[in-house]
Design a protein around this motif. Structure first.
Motif, PDB file in Angstrom:
ATOM      1  N   UNK A 123       0.847  -1.203   0.000  1.00  0.00           N
ATOM      2  CA  UNK A 123       0.000   0.000   0.000  1.00  0.00           C
ATOM      3  C   UNK A 123       0.878   1.248   0.000  1.00  0.00           C
ATOM      4  N   UNK A 124       0.767   2.011  -1.090  1.00  0.00           N
ATOM      5  CA  UNK A 124       1.612   3.188  -1.248  1.00  0.00           C
ATOM      6  C   UNK A 124       0.962   4.422  -0.620  1.00  0.00           C
ATOM      7  N   UNK A 125      -0.367   4.534  -0.775  1.00  0.00           N
ATOM      8  CA  UNK A 125      -1.044   5.744  -0.294  1.00  0.00           C
ATOM      9  C   UNK A 125      -2.517   5.440  -0.049  1.00  0.00           C
ATOM     10  N   UNK A 126      -3.084   6.133   0.923  1.00  0.00           N
ATOM     11  CA  UNK A 126      -4.525   6.081   1.169  1.00  0.00           C
ATOM     12  C   UNK A 126      -5.009   7.520   1.148  1.00  0.00           C
ATOM     13  N   UNK A 127      -5.964   7.846   0.269  1.00  0.00           N
ATOM     14  CA  UNK A 127      -6.358   9.263   0.172  1.00  0.00           C
ATOM     15  C   UNK A 127      -7.815   9.384  -0.250  1.00  0.00           C
TER      16      UNK A 127
ATOM     17  N   UNK B 299      -3.876   3.528  -3.150  1.00  0.00           N
ATOM     18  CA  UNK B 299      -2.901   3.319  -4.226  1.00  0.00           C
ATOM     19  C   UNK B 299      -1.942   2.199  -3.840  1.00  0.00           C
ATOM     20  N   UNK B 300      -1.850   1.199  -4.708  1.00  0.00           N
ATOM     21  CA  UNK B 300      -0.935   0.080  -4.476  1.00  0.00           C
ATOM     22  C   UNK B 300       0.321   0.270  -5.326  1.00  0.00           C
ATOM     23  N   UNK B 301       1.392  -0.329  -4.930  1.00  0.00           N
ATOM     24  CA  UNK B 301       2.611  -0.269  -5.744  1.00  0.00           C
ATOM     25  C   UNK B 301       2.483  -1.134  -6.995  1.00  0.00           C
ATOM     26  N   UNK B 302       1.592  -2.115  -6.928  1.00  0.00           N
ATOM     27  CA  UNK B 302       1.438  -3.058  -8.046  1.00  0.00           C
ATOM     28  C   UNK B 302       0.130  -3.840  -7.838  1.00  0.00           C
ATOM     29  N   UNK B 303      -0.216  -4.664  -8.809  1.00  0.00           N
ATOM     30  CA  UNK B 303      -1.316  -5.639  -8.677  1.00  0.00           C
ATOM     31  C   UNK B 303      -2.717  -5.051  -8.520  1.00  0.00           C
ATOM     32  N   UNK B 304      -2.931  -3.784  -8.915  1.00  0.00           N
ATOM     33  CA  UNK B 304      -4.275  -3.192  -8.780  1.00  0.00           C
ATOM     34  C   UNK B 304      -5.367  -4.068  -9.385  1.00  0.00           C
ATOM     35  N   UNK B 305      -5.283  -4.408 -10.691  1.00  0.00           N
ATOM     36  CA  UNK B 305      -6.343  -5.217 -11.304  1.00  0.00           C
ATOM     37  C   UNK B 305      -6.480  -6.604 -10.653  1.00  0.00           C
ATOM     38  N   UNK B 306      -5.344  -7.200 -10.213  1.00  0.00           N
ATOM     39  CA  UNK B 306      -5.423  -8.528  -9.563  1.00  0.00           C
ATOM     40  C   UNK B 306      -6.199  -8.445  -8.250  1.00  0.00           C
ATOM     41  N   UNK B 307      -5.965  -7.375  -7.511  1.00  0.00           N
ATOM     42  CA  UNK B 307      -6.665  -7.214  -6.229  1.00  0.00           C
ATOM     43  C   UNK B 307      -8.175  -7.095  -6.475  1.00  0.00           C
ATOM     44  N   UNK B 308      -8.558  -6.346  -7.527  1.00  0.00           N
ATOM     45  CA  UNK B 308      -9.985  -6.204  -7.843  1.00  0.00           C
ATOM     46  C   UNK B 308     -10.592  -7.572  -8.183  1.00  0.00           C
TER      47      UNK B 308
ATOM     48  N   UNK C 181     -11.027  -6.974   2.005  1.00  0.00           N
ATOM     49  CA  UNK C 181     -10.055  -6.161   1.276  1.00  0.00           C
ATOM     50  C   UNK C 181      -8.647  -6.336   1.856  1.00  0.00           C
ATOM     51  N   UNK C 182      -8.547  -6.255   3.175  1.00  0.00           N
ATOM     52  CA  UNK C 182      -7.228  -6.372   3.817  1.00  0.00           C
ATOM     53  C   UNK C 182      -6.601  -7.737   3.540  1.00  0.00           C
ATOM     54  N   UNK C 183      -7.431  -8.763   3.653  1.00  0.00           N
ATOM     55  CA  UNK C 183      -6.939 -10.125   3.431  1.00  0.00           C
ATOM     56  C   UNK C 183      -6.382 -10.261   2.009  1.00  0.00           C
ATOM     57  N   UNK C 184      -7.138  -9.736   1.039  1.00  0.00           N
ATOM     58  CA  UNK C 184      -6.730  -9.858  -0.363  1.00  0.00           C
ATOM     59  C   UNK C 184      -5.447  -9.054  -0.624  1.00  0.00           C
ATOM     60  N   UNK C 185      -5.389  -7.823  -0.120  1.00  0.00           N
ATOM     61  CA  UNK C 185      -4.198  -7.007  -0.357  1.00  0.00           C
ATOM     62  C   UNK C 185      -2.963  -7.707   0.215  1.00  0.00           C
ATOM     63  N   UNK C 186      -3.105  -8.291   1.387  1.00  0.00           N
ATOM     64  CA  UNK C 186      -1.949  -8.971   2.005  1.00  0.00           C
ATOM     65  C   UNK C 186      -1.496 -10.189   1.195  1.00  0.00           C
ATOM     66  N   UNK C 187      -2.467 -10.819   0.488  1.00  0.00           N
ATOM     67  CA  UNK C 187      -2.096 -11.962  -0.378  1.00  0.00           C
ATOM     68  C   UNK C 187      -1.044 -11.556  -1.425  1.00  0.00           C
ATOM     69  N   UNK C 188      -1.139 -10.297  -1.878  1.00  0.00           N
ATOM     70  CA  UNK C 188      -0.248  -9.853  -2.960  1.00  0.00           C
ATOM     71  C   UNK C 188       0.987  -9.108  -2.454  1.00  0.00           C
ATOM     72  N   UNK C 189       1.086  -8.940  -1.132  1.00  0.00           N
ATOM     73  CA  UNK C 189       2.191  -8.136  -0.579  1.00  0.00           C
ATOM     74  C   UNK C 189       3.499  -8.923  -0.634  1.00  0.00           C
TER      75      UNK C 189
END
Ligand SMILES: Cc1ncc(COP(=O)(O)O)c(C=O)c1O
Length: 415
Positions: free
Chosen positions: A347-351, A360-369, A407-415
């Motif tokens: 996670x690069x930014x929350x705004x 904003x993620x550093x990568x994997x935006x479409x995969x997370x969706x 959401x948190x669970x999924x984002x952590x999968x790609x971290x």
């Protein structure tokens, strides 16, 4: 097949769901391929949930891209639309129309003294604003200039596209209307230098206070204050595109309320009709004379049904402390998402403002969706890897927690 049988057959086409395969096959065959669609179709909606034809429930943190801000199936809204459709759907703008009159009154009461033009979509509201701006530019020598922002999005018709500051939207459709000058958002030096360079020719400046399609990027207070000062001092209109931010998305009815300024014109659509297609341009009193009878119009603009829906929608939002609820929810979302940011390097930014939220993620935006969708949570991705979260303003807290857990669970999968 007899005529009666044909009618019966047609009715059953809409009461009995087709399979996803059938829907996809017909869509691919008969609809122009302008959209990249996810392989799913919804059949029913209630509250914060959308249901597909197999009755899978999806938590809707997207609201049809900030349209269904009250969720789905709001009883009073549906009753109003039903009642209106029963009585009259359309008569035309050749006549007066009670629903339009009451809607316009409500919009003005909740914004600033002025008048309203009604149309059918966001891009059309911005086309109206563009004509207003050009009329304001008639007094200038040479081509009138409209200042717009890089990375902005104002719509897909050619005028709105010319104001849009993203090459990927504009490419392939030239030549576009000239007289548009794009400057970087939040850059006060660039703003001042554009107003210097084009002094005497600037008829308007248009901006989103939070760039939505551009990646949920809020304007700074200083930039907005300076834009207000410069437009006023040069008799240029300050036009705010509140198509995505308006009608409560930022936990105030309009985003400009966060900035302590008022625009000369504001464009609305999306959540205005709570799911029915209506757009609006609100023009401050000083500039209503710019568009006179015969200068602009729309066959459908604000017809009886859509205007009634928008009126009822405003009545519900302003009458039921919906914005207060959205403010509390916003605190909860930002608190949890910032904790995620602290502990997750992806996670690069929350705004954002209110419930107009970008992660904003550093990568994997479409995969997370896609993974969120598999886990029955709907969000989307814009501007590269920015996950856009736009839940209903009246979302219950336990559903907020449920969606954020996924959401948190999924984002952590790609971290
Ligand atoms: C800020 C903004 N302006 C204009 C538009 C265009 O609205 P519409 O798709 O209703 O034409 C959009 C749509 O995403 C938008 O977000």
């Amino acid at each position: 097949m007899s005529a009666e049988q044909e009618i019966e057959q047609q009715e059953s086409d809409f009461t009995k769901p087709l399979s996803l395969d059938e829907i996809q096959e017909k869509s691919d065959k008969y609809l122009l391929g302008t959209y990249r669609r996810a392989p799913m179709a919804f059949y029913f909606g209630q509250g914060e949930y959308l249901y597909d034809s197999e009755n899978n429930a999806y938590l809707d943190f997207l609201c049809g891209i900030s349209v269904t801000n009250l969720g789905h199936g709001e009883a009073d809204l549906i009753e109003a639309v039903r009642d209106q459709a029963d009585r009259i759907m359309h008569s035309s703008n050749l006549f007066y129309n009670q629903e339009q009159a009451l809607l316009a009154e409500a919009l003005i009461e909740h914004s600033f003294p002025g008048k309203v033009f009604l149309c059918n979509s966001g891009t059309e509201a911005n086309e109206a604003a563009l004509k207003l701006a050009r009329r304001n530019g008639e007094k200038t020598d040479g081509t009138p200039v409209i200042i717009a922002l890089e990375n902005s999005f104002h719509g897909r018709t050619t005028g709105a596209m010319a104001m849009t500051g993203q090459d990927k939207i504009r490419q392939g459709f030239g030549p576009l209307m000239d007289g548009m000058v794009h400057i970087p958002a939040n850059d006060i030096e660039a703003l001042e230098s554009a107003f210097d360079q084009y002094e005497g020719r600037i008829c308007a400046m248009i901006m989103e206070l939070v760039q939505g399609e551009g990646g949920i990027k809020p304007m700074s207070q200083d930039f907005v204050t300076r834009a207000r000062e410069l437009t006023s001092s040069q008799d240029a209109l300050l036009i705010l595109d509140e198509i995505q931010t308006g009608i409560g998305r930022t936990a105030k009815l309009f985003a400009y309320e966060h900035y302590g300024i008022k625009p000369d014109a504001m464009t609305l659509a999306k959540a205005l009709g709570a799911g029915l297609p209506i757009g609006a341009m609100v023009v401050a009193d000083d500039f209503t004379h710019l568009l006179e009878a015969g200068m602009h119009g729309s066959t459908f603009g604000g017809n009886h049904v859509v205007a009634r829906a928008a009126y009822e929608n405003l009545r519900i939002i302003m009458g039921r402390e919906i914005l207060k609820n959205a403010e509390g929810l916003s605190d909860y979302f930002f608190r949890r998402l910032r904790l995620l940011q602290e502990s997750c390097p992806l996670v690069k930014d929350v705004r954002g403002i209110g419930l107009h939220i970008g992660v904003e993620l550093n990568d994997h935006g479409p995969d997370v969706v896609t993974r969120c969708r598999e886990e029955k949570l709907l969000v989307n991705c814009t501007a590269g890897h920015v996950i856009r979260i736009m839940p209903p303003l009246n979302l219950p807290l336990d559903s907020a927690a449920e969606g954020l857990d996924i959401f948190e669970r999924v984002v952590r999968e790609f971290a």
